[in-house]
Design a protein around this motif. Structure first.
Motif, PDB file in Angstrom:
ATOM      1  N   THR A 240       0.836  -1.197   0.000  1.00 20.98           N
ATOM      2  CA  THR A 240       0.000   0.000   0.000  1.00 20.98           C
ATOM      3  C   THR A 240       0.872   1.248   0.000  1.00 20.98           C
ATOM      4  O   THR A 240       2.022   1.225   0.424  1.00 20.98           O
ATOM      5  CB  THR A 240      -0.953   0.020   1.209  1.00 20.98           C
ATOM      6  OG1 THR A 240      -0.202  -0.214   2.404  1.00 20.98           O
ATOM      7  CG2 THR A 240      -2.006  -1.062   1.068  1.00 20.98           C
ATOM      8  N   SER A 241       0.312   2.347  -0.456  1.00 16.70           N
ATOM      9  CA  SER A 241       1.097   3.531  -0.755  1.00 16.70           C
ATOM     10  C   SER A 241       1.243   4.462   0.446  1.00 16.70           C
ATOM     11  O   SER A 241       0.697   4.232   1.525  1.00 16.70           O
ATOM     12  CB  SER A 241       0.444   4.297  -1.910  1.00 16.70           C
ATOM     13  OG  SER A 241      -0.685   5.033  -1.439  1.00 16.70           O
ATOM     14  N   PRO A 245      -3.971   3.935   2.877  1.00 21.76           N
ATOM     15  CA  PRO A 245      -5.381   3.539   2.880  1.00 21.76           C
ATOM     16  C   PRO A 245      -5.734   2.822   4.176  1.00 21.76           C
ATOM     17  O   PRO A 245      -4.943   2.034   4.710  1.00 21.76           O
ATOM     18  CB  PRO A 245      -5.471   2.596   1.676  1.00 21.76           C
ATOM     19  CG  PRO A 245      -4.093   2.052   1.520  1.00 21.76           C
ATOM     20  CD  PRO A 245      -3.186   3.193   1.879  1.00 21.76           C
ATOM     21  N   GLY A 246      -6.911   3.096   4.696  1.00 26.65           N
ATOM     22  CA  GLY A 246      -7.352   2.470   5.935  1.00 26.65           C
ATOM     23  C   GLY A 246      -7.695   1.003   5.747  1.00 26.65           C
ATOM     24  O   GLY A 246      -7.835   0.508   4.619  1.00 26.65           O
ATOM     25  N   LYS A 275       3.260   1.384   4.983  1.00 26.40           N
ATOM     26  CA  LYS A 275       3.712   2.683   5.474  1.00 26.40           C
ATOM     27  C   LYS A 275       2.613   3.277   6.345  1.00 26.40           C
ATOM     28  O   LYS A 275       1.453   3.314   5.943  1.00 26.40           O
ATOM     29  CB  LYS A 275       4.021   3.615   4.300  1.00 26.40           C
ATOM     30  CG  LYS A 275       4.553   4.974   4.697  1.00 26.40           C
ATOM     31  CD  LYS A 275       4.966   5.748   3.443  1.00 26.40           C
ATOM     32  CE  LYS A 275       5.297   7.198   3.761  1.00 26.40           C
ATOM     33  NZ  LYS A 275       6.378   7.339   4.740  1.00 26.40           N
ATOM     34  N   ALA A 276       2.983   3.713   7.549  1.00 20.74           N
ATOM     35  CA  ALA A 276       1.983   4.199   8.503  1.00 20.74           C
ATOM     36  C   ALA A 276       2.365   5.550   9.089  1.00 20.74           C
ATOM     37  O   ALA A 276       1.957   5.900  10.201  1.00 20.74           O
ATOM     38  CB  ALA A 276       1.775   3.174   9.613  1.00 20.74           C
ATOM     39  N   TRP A 277       3.170   6.313   8.342  1.00 17.70           N
ATOM     40  CA  TRP A 277       3.542   7.668   8.746  1.00 17.70           C
ATOM     41  C   TRP A 277       3.615   8.520   7.496  1.00 17.70           C
ATOM     42  O   TRP A 277       4.117   8.090   6.454  1.00 17.70           O
ATOM     43  CB  TRP A 277       4.896   7.686   9.451  1.00 17.70           C
ATOM     44  CG  TRP A 277       5.293   9.014  10.040  1.00 17.70           C
ATOM     45  CD1 TRP A 277       5.148   9.417  11.328  1.00 17.70           C
ATOM     46  CD2 TRP A 277       5.898  10.127   9.350  1.00 17.70           C
ATOM     47  NE1 TRP A 277       5.615  10.690  11.498  1.00 17.70           N
ATOM     48  CE2 TRP A 277       6.087  11.160  10.291  1.00 17.70           C
ATOM     49  CE3 TRP A 277       6.292  10.357   8.038  1.00 17.70           C
ATOM     50  CZ2 TRP A 277       6.655  12.385   9.965  1.00 17.70           C
ATOM     51  CZ3 TRP A 277       6.853  11.577   7.693  1.00 17.70           C
ATOM     52  CH2 TRP A 277       7.028  12.581   8.651  1.00 17.70           C
ATOM     53  N   ASP A 278       3.107   9.728   7.580  1.00 20.52           N
ATOM     54  CA  ASP A 278       3.188  10.670   6.468  1.00 20.52           C
ATOM     55  C   ASP A 278       3.214  12.072   7.045  1.00 20.52           C
ATOM     56  O   ASP A 278       2.811  12.309   8.188  1.00 20.52           O
ATOM     57  CB  ASP A 278       1.997  10.500   5.520  1.00 20.52           C
ATOM     58  CG  ASP A 278       2.152  11.323   4.256  1.00 20.52           C
ATOM     59  OD1 ASP A 278       3.021  10.977   3.432  1.00 20.52           O
ATOM     60  OD2 ASP A 278       1.412  12.308   4.087  1.00 20.52           O
ATOM     61  N   PHE A 279       3.714  13.024   6.275  1.00 18.43           N
ATOM     62  CA  PHE A 279       3.776  14.412   6.746  1.00 18.43           C
ATOM     63  C   PHE A 279       2.393  14.936   7.112  1.00 18.43           C
ATOM     64  O   PHE A 279       2.251  15.747   8.022  1.00 18.43           O
ATOM     65  CB  PHE A 279       4.412  15.302   5.676  1.00 18.43           C
ATOM     66  CG  PHE A 279       5.868  14.997   5.443  1.00 18.43           C
ATOM     67  CD1 PHE A 279       6.832  15.407   6.356  1.00 18.43           C
ATOM     68  CD2 PHE A 279       6.277  14.294   4.322  1.00 18.43           C
ATOM     69  CE1 PHE A 279       8.172  15.135   6.151  1.00 18.43           C
ATOM     70  CE2 PHE A 279       7.614  14.008   4.107  1.00 18.43           C
ATOM     71  CZ  PHE A 279       8.571  14.423   5.021  1.00 18.43           C
ATOM     72  N   ALA A 293      -1.369  -3.596  12.013  1.00 22.52           N
ATOM     73  CA  ALA A 293      -2.116  -4.778  12.448  1.00 22.52           C
ATOM     74  C   ALA A 293      -3.510  -4.791  11.837  1.00 22.52           C
ATOM     75  O   ALA A 293      -4.016  -5.848  11.415  1.00 22.52           O
ATOM     76  CB  ALA A 293      -2.199  -4.812  13.970  1.00 22.52           C
ATOM     77  N   ALA A 294      -4.150  -3.630  11.757  1.00 17.95           N
ATOM     78  CA  ALA A 294      -5.487  -3.548  11.169  1.00 17.95           C
ATOM     79  C   ALA A 294      -5.448  -3.882   9.678  1.00 17.95           C
ATOM     80  O   ALA A 294      -6.360  -4.539   9.156  1.00 17.95           O
ATOM     81  CB  ALA A 294      -6.073  -2.153  11.394  1.00 17.95           C
ATOM     82  N   GLN A 295      -4.386  -3.454   8.999  1.00 22.72           N
ATOM     83  CA  GLN A 295      -4.271  -3.766   7.576  1.00 22.72           C
ATOM     84  C   GLN A 295      -4.053  -5.265   7.359  1.00 22.72           C
ATOM     85  O   GLN A 295      -4.662  -5.860   6.467  1.00 22.72           O
ATOM     86  CB  GLN A 295      -3.131  -2.961   6.948  1.00 22.72           C
ATOM     87  CG  GLN A 295      -3.139  -3.019   5.432  1.00 22.72           C
ATOM     88  CD  GLN A 295      -2.129  -2.091   4.802  1.00 22.72           C
ATOM     89  OE1 GLN A 295      -1.164  -2.547   4.212  1.00 22.72           O
ATOM     90  NE2 GLN A 295      -2.344  -0.794   4.927  1.00 22.72           N
ATOM     91  N   ARG A 296      -3.215  -5.874   8.186  1.00 19.19           N
ATOM     92  CA  ARG A 296      -3.043  -7.325   8.089  1.00 19.19           C
ATOM     93  C   ARG A 296      -4.370  -8.039   8.344  1.00 19.19           C
ATOM     94  O   ARG A 296      -4.718  -9.007   7.655  1.00 19.19           O
ATOM     95  CB  ARG A 296      -1.989  -7.804   9.085  1.00 19.19           C
ATOM     96  CG  ARG A 296      -0.571  -7.384   8.759  1.00 19.19           C
ATOM     97  CD  ARG A 296       0.449  -8.123   9.618  1.00 19.19           C
ATOM     98  NE  ARG A 296       0.280  -7.860  11.044  1.00 19.19           N
ATOM     99  CZ  ARG A 296       0.887  -6.885  11.711  1.00 19.19           C
ATOM    100  NH1 ARG A 296       1.706  -6.059  11.064  1.00 19.19           N
ATOM    101  NH2 ARG A 296       0.701  -6.723  13.005  1.00 19.19           N
ATOM    102  N   GLY A 297      -5.116  -7.550   9.327  1.00 19.07           N
ATOM    103  CA  GLY A 297      -6.405  -8.148   9.629  1.00 19.07           C
ATOM    104  C   GLY A 297      -7.390  -8.026   8.478  1.00 19.07           C
ATOM    105  O   GLY A 297      -8.175  -8.953   8.212  1.00 19.07           O
ATOM    106  N   ALA A 298      -7.362  -6.889   7.788  1.00 21.44           N
ATOM    107  CA  ALA A 298      -8.269  -6.679   6.659  1.00 21.44           C
ATOM    108  C   ALA A 298      -7.971  -7.656   5.534  1.00 21.44           C
ATOM    109  O   ALA A 298      -8.888  -8.235   4.918  1.00 21.44           O
ATOM    110  CB  ALA A 298      -8.149  -5.239   6.161  1.00 21.44           C
TER     111      ALA A 298
END
Length: 346
Positions: A240-241, A245-246, A275-279, A293-298
């Motif tokens: 994911t970029s 994305p949630g 990636k879980a950090w952005d400006f 963890a939520a993305q793995r769960g999805a």
């Protein structure tokens, strides 16, 4: 559809194309671009050749396609490297001259929005390379990441098998390109946690397909992806970029791939570390851990509905986090869930 073929590799001293068919960010951040070009010359011994739109912002899609086609057509160019990603390459690929590309196969390196080109070359029967960019990886602040550069060097110059390994440390906080002084400061890193495996204890060998998950969704909407029959037995490689994305969006994209019949085609799935950090969204570390963890769960939830028994490897360093390992797109891969190893053939 015939299996994609590996193009011939460059060698030190060769001319390679540096192109911006996605976003022309070299024009906005020339200090980062020049650092990347210098390392391309000094670290890899290659001669970068820029095209008219390489440093142009908002270039017409037809002009960007013309540059990319010209890079493949030039017999003195031995590989094509993207400068950075973006969000509109889907408007560029329809203008490519496919006859020229087919007649002049060359290694193409890019990721993120370049999933459009990687998929396009795949459908033309050409192995390409998911990963590598002049700004993000060659222009990395402080110093090149050794894992990225070792992988990129092997993918550029060799044709044998290469073992991907978990990064002992990694990060997702890049420097601020708007401030040239940040190029002297290495980005912050965190201890690596290794890969996360699920599914049967077996060995899967196949060809790769996939890329940035959000771009794959666009390609499905435009009906530009191979059929489930064409992809049967392949290994899905997704990430994911930086738009982060949630989990619900990730689930819906994977669900839609399932509805199209694609998920069931893959005996193994390799998932890049999210990636879980952005400006725009500087999450603290605990929230980043929860996000991942939520993305793995999805993804797991979607697989449970459409394809409950593939080998799945999470948190592989192949996407928008640092370091980045290069993966051949359409090339051979072995996902060994017995020994917990991943091998790719460059």
């Amino acid at each position: 559809m015939a299996l994609p073929a590996y193009p011939a590799k460059p060698k030190p001293g060769d001319r390679v194309a540096v192109v911006s068919p996605s976003a022309g960010l070299p024009g906005l951040f020339p200090h980062v671009h020049e650092l990347g070009l210098r390392r391309l010359r000094e670290e890899f011994g290659l001669v970068p050749v820029e095209y008219p739109t390489t440093r142009q912002t908002r270039a017409d899609p037809r002009d960007r396609a013309r540059d990319l086609t010209a890079a493949f057509a030039d017999p003195t160019i031995t590989a094509v490297l993207a400068t950075v990603g973006g969000d509109d390459l889907i408007t560029v690929t329809p203008h490519l001259d496919d006859a020229v590309l087919r007649a002049n196969p060359k290694p193409y390196f890019g990721y993120s929005d370049h999933t459009n080109v990687l998929n396009h070359l795949y459908r033309l029967g050409m192995v390409a390379y998911h990963g590598g960019s002049v700004l993000v990886h060659l222009g990395r602040p402080g110093a090149p990441h050794p894992l990225t550069f070792d992988s990129l060097r092997a993918a550029l110059f060799t044709s044998g098998w290469y073992e991907l390994t978990p990064a002992p440390e990694w990060g997702d906080e890049p420097g601020d390109w708007r401030d040239p002084s940040t190029l002297a400061v290495a980005p912050p890193m965190r201890p690596g946690e290794g890969w996360r495996w699920r599914g049967p204890s077996t060995v899967v060998e196949g060809r790769t397909w996939g890329g940035c998950l959000e771009i794959l969704h666009w390609l499905m909407a435009a009906d530009r992806v191979p059929s489930a029959a064409e992809l049967a037995g392949s290994v899905l490689v997704v990430e994911t970029s930086n738009e982060m994305p949630g989990a619900q969006e990730v689930f819906r994209i994977m669900r839609n791939m399932g509805e199209r019949g694609l998920l069931a085609a893959f005996p193994a799935i390799v998932v890049g570390r999210p990636k879980a950090w952005d400006f725009e969204r500087p999450l603290p570390v605990p929230e980043r851990l929860a996000w991942a963890a939520a993305q793995r769960g999805a993804i797991t939830r979607a697989l449970a509905a459409y394809h409950p028994d593939p080998v799945v490897v999470f948190d592989v360093d192949l996407g928008h986090t640092d370091p980045q390992l290069i993966v051949p797109y359409g090339g051979e891969i072995v996902v060994d869930a017995v020994e917990r190893r991943i091998m790719v053939r460059y």
